[in-house]
Each structure stands twice: as C-alpha cells, then as structure tokens.
Design an enzyme around this catalytic site. Structure first.
Site, mmCIF file in Angstrom:
data_model
loop_
_atom_site.group_PDB
_atom_site.id
_atom_site.type_symbol
_atom_site.label_atom_id
_atom_site.label_comp_id
_atom_site.label_asym_id
_atom_site.label_seq_id
_atom_site.Cartn_x
_atom_site.Cartn_y
_atom_site.Cartn_z
ATOM 1 N N CYS A 118 1.000 5.423 11.897
ATOM 2 C CA CYS A 118 0.876 4.270 12.795
ATOM 3 C C CYS A 118 0.691 4.707 14.236
ATOM 4 O O CYS A 118 0.347 3.915 15.097
ATOM 5 C CB CYS A 118 2.118 3.379 12.686
ATOM 6 S SG CYS A 118 2.412 2.745 11.017
ATOM 7 N N HIS A 162 0.813 -1.228 0.000
ATOM 8 C CA HIS A 162 0.000 0.000 0.000
ATOM 9 C C HIS A 162 0.842 1.273 0.000
ATOM 10 O O HIS A 162 0.309 2.372 -0.087
ATOM 11 C CB HIS A 162 -0.986 0.001 1.177
ATOM 12 C CG HIS A 162 -0.371 0.199 2.526
ATOM 13 N ND1 HIS A 162 -0.468 1.387 3.208
ATOM 14 C CD2 HIS A 162 0.320 -0.634 3.318
ATOM 15 C CE1 HIS A 162 0.138 1.277 4.377
ATOM 16 N NE2 HIS A 162 0.628 0.055 4.461
#
Length: 377
Positions: A328, A202
C-alpha cells in the site's frame, strides 16, 4: 525463467474455481439486486446466500456481515461508526497498525476531538498487554481498542483472546483488522469477544475490490456512503454481485483446506529460514517472523546485513516479486513505518525484504530465490 511470486501479503492469485464462479455470474447473474423483477431477485438471492455462507464460517448471523469494497473501507466504516454513532471518545491502537487504521484514527482524533492513545510494543512487534490494561484502567470515556490480528509487514500474531478478554473486562469495544488472518487461521466469533473485524477477498485467493465488515449484533450502523439503502442501510451502493460470489467461493475453499495449507506454508517458511541461515549468519529476521509459533505462516520479513536500495529492483528483474514493506506504500520513499518503530536506526537503515507465501508457493521457487539472493549479496 518462470516468474516467482512471493508477495502474497499484498495480494494473492485468484483460485481457478473463483474465476469460474465470477465468470459464470457475469454471464448469467447480471440483474441489479435492488430491482424487483426476476433478474434482480435472482441477484439478491445470490448475494444473501453468499452472506449467509460467509457468516457461517465465523459462527455469526448473516445480519452481522456488511459487504464493502475492501478491508480499508471496512476499517473506516467501523472506526467512523464507533465515533460518530456509538459515542466512542477514546481510541487505543498501536503505531504499527495498517494505515487504514492509523490514518483513520489520527483523522478522527484531529477532527472529532477524540483522545488517541498508542499501546507500547516491543522490538518484535508484540503488544505490551500490561500497558494496554493500564490504558484501559485509566480510561473514563467510552473506549475502542483497534489492534490487528496479524501484522501485514512482520507477521506478528496478536494474542487476540487475551486482548478481547481485557476489552470485555473494562467494557471497551474491540476492533481487529483481520485482513491477513482470514482464510489462513480459524476465527470463531461466538467464542471470541471481537466486536468488529474486517476482511479483504484478494488476501485469500479471491477477487480485488471486495471485502466485508463484521458488526457484532446490537451495534447500529451509521453509513459513510449515502444515496441508497443497500446493505440494510449500512452502505449505499449497488452490490458487486460477481465479486461477492467470488469472495464466498474463495473463503469456502480456504476454510476447507486450511489445515493442509497451513502445513504446506509452515514447511515453505521453515525451509526458507534454514536456507537463508546457511547463506549468511549475518542475515536476520524482523519481528517474530522467523518464529513459526508466534508469527503468520505466510510472512517472513528478512533483514540483510547491508544497505542495497536496488535489491527489490534486481529481484524483480530476475522475475522474483517481493516487497520492501506494505504494498500500500509502494512508490513511497518513506520506508516502512513498522520497521522504523521496532528497529534501532542502524538496523532500520539496512535493506529489509518481505517475502510472503501462498498455497501455490513451491520449494523449487524458494531454491531459485535463495540462489539469486546469493548472487546479489
């Protein structure tokens, strides 16, 4: 206003050709690759063809590629394997690595009695090569060095051939988290002494939930997941056929257009830097992100001359998607561990924004973003 997406270091928009490959596979290629009937054999053949094509882009054999669910899983598989199977007793990394490496190294140090060393870095996020050599010289145990090729927050480029050469000189294993590099920079593993690397689809316009680990031939693999013999025993779990085929297509597109895309991305980044400098002389850049020769063409980490905890939210309300650090860590109030490491306290306290670009980013989008920043600042 049309939304503007400038958070490509977090994830990228899937290419239309990739969506088409995945959709076609979902419709026509639905067999389990472990099944022996024709539907299973067709799926297995597709997966192995994709593996071979991916391996060819890096000048390695298909047997050296292990499909995973992500770059994070691939990092974990490599590091756990190094300690639990290859006899590594000393891990060397830096304090500005992705948490997939940092947290895994800390876990292995705490639970497996592994020595953990951190190589020094400078205020630009550059690895101190002399200190790395000192650490390698003084290491009497079997050692693995884990340093990322491109930092995901500030875009600093690792002198990867120099590091690989040092590791080879001192007979240390070398693992590099190459998630931000694959699909954007050429990597020839035949000419580069990297023992292990990782990818996440991705990040180069492929699907989420799929990646791979590269294990240099000759290193056995002890799986972390048990309950099947997929991936030649390296990773139990039915292969994500559609995503693997999508990843292969995305990588093929990225490699074939790499030179053209890099020119476009450098032009976007150069234009944005110039516009920000005109906006205010007090705007600064974190790490090497303003240096086109020493940072990724996809990342620009900007430090504004103020503290505005609402800036990301205000940009989002204006339809502009950016990041304050690694995606993240979104939702965390701890801030960026990378910026905390390289900046003095008074500078780290200012608002920094990571803008990251893709081949779909336009100069018009940069103009709109700069205008909105001018209003907000």
């Amino acid at each position: 206003m049309k939304p503007i997406y400038l958070d490509n270091a977090a994830t990228t928009k899937m290419a239309p050709e990739v969506i088409s490959v995945i959709s076609n596979s979902m419709e026509l290629n639905y067999g389990n690759p472990s099944s022996t009937h024709q539907f299973g054999r067709k799926a297995k053949t597709s997966v192995e063809k994709a593996r071979k094509q991916i391996a060819a882009h890096f000048n390695v054999s298909a047997q050296e590629i292990v499909f995973t669910s992500s770059g994070t899983e691939a990092d974990n598989l490599i590091l756990h394997n190094a300690v639990n199977h290859l006899g590594v007793k000393h891990l060397i990394t830096s304090k500005i690595e992705h948490h997939a490496v940092l947290h895994t190294c800390k876990f292995l140090s705490d639970t497996k009695n592994i020595r953990l060393s951190y190589v020094n870095i400078d205020t630009f996020g550059n690895v101190d090569i002399s200190h790395l050599e000192t650490l390698l010289q003084s290491s009497e145990e079997k050692t693995l060095v884990s340093l990322m090729m491109i930092n995901n927050e500030i875009g600093t480029l690792l002198p990867i051939k120099n590091v690989a050469g040092l590791c080879k000189k001192y007979e240390a294993l070398f693992h590099s988290d190459t998630v931000q590099a694959i699909g954007h920079y050429p990597i020839d593993l035949h000419d580069m002494a990297i023992d292990f690397m990782v990818a996440s689809a991705h990040k180069f316009h492929g699907p989420k939930g799929v990646g791979f680990a590269f294990f240099r031939k000759g290193f056995g693999i002890l799986p972390m997941l048990h309950g099947g013999e997929q991936e030649r025993g390296a990773r139990s779990s039915t292969e994500n056929v559609h995503a693997i085929l999508g990843m292969e297509k995305a990588l093929d597109i990225a490699v074939s257009s790499m030179e053209k895309d890099m020119l476009h991305l450098n032009n976007i980044k150069r234009y944005f830097i110039s516009a920000l400098k005109k906006l205010s002389n007090d705007i600064d850049f974190n790490g090497n992100s303003h240096d086109l020769d020493n940072s990724s063409c996809t990342i620009l980490n900007v430090r504004f001359p103020l503290k505005n905890s609402m800036l990301l939210f205000e940009l989002d309300l204006a339809g502009i998607a950016v990041s304050g650090g690694s995606a993240c860590q979104s939702g965390s109030n701890k801030g960026s561990h990378v910026l905390s490491e390289i900046l003095p306290v008074n500078e780290a306290d200012k608002t920094s924004v990571r803008f990251s670009f893709s081949k779909y980013t336009t100069l018009q989008e940069i103009d709109v973003t700069v205008k909105k920043l001018q209003e907000l600042l």
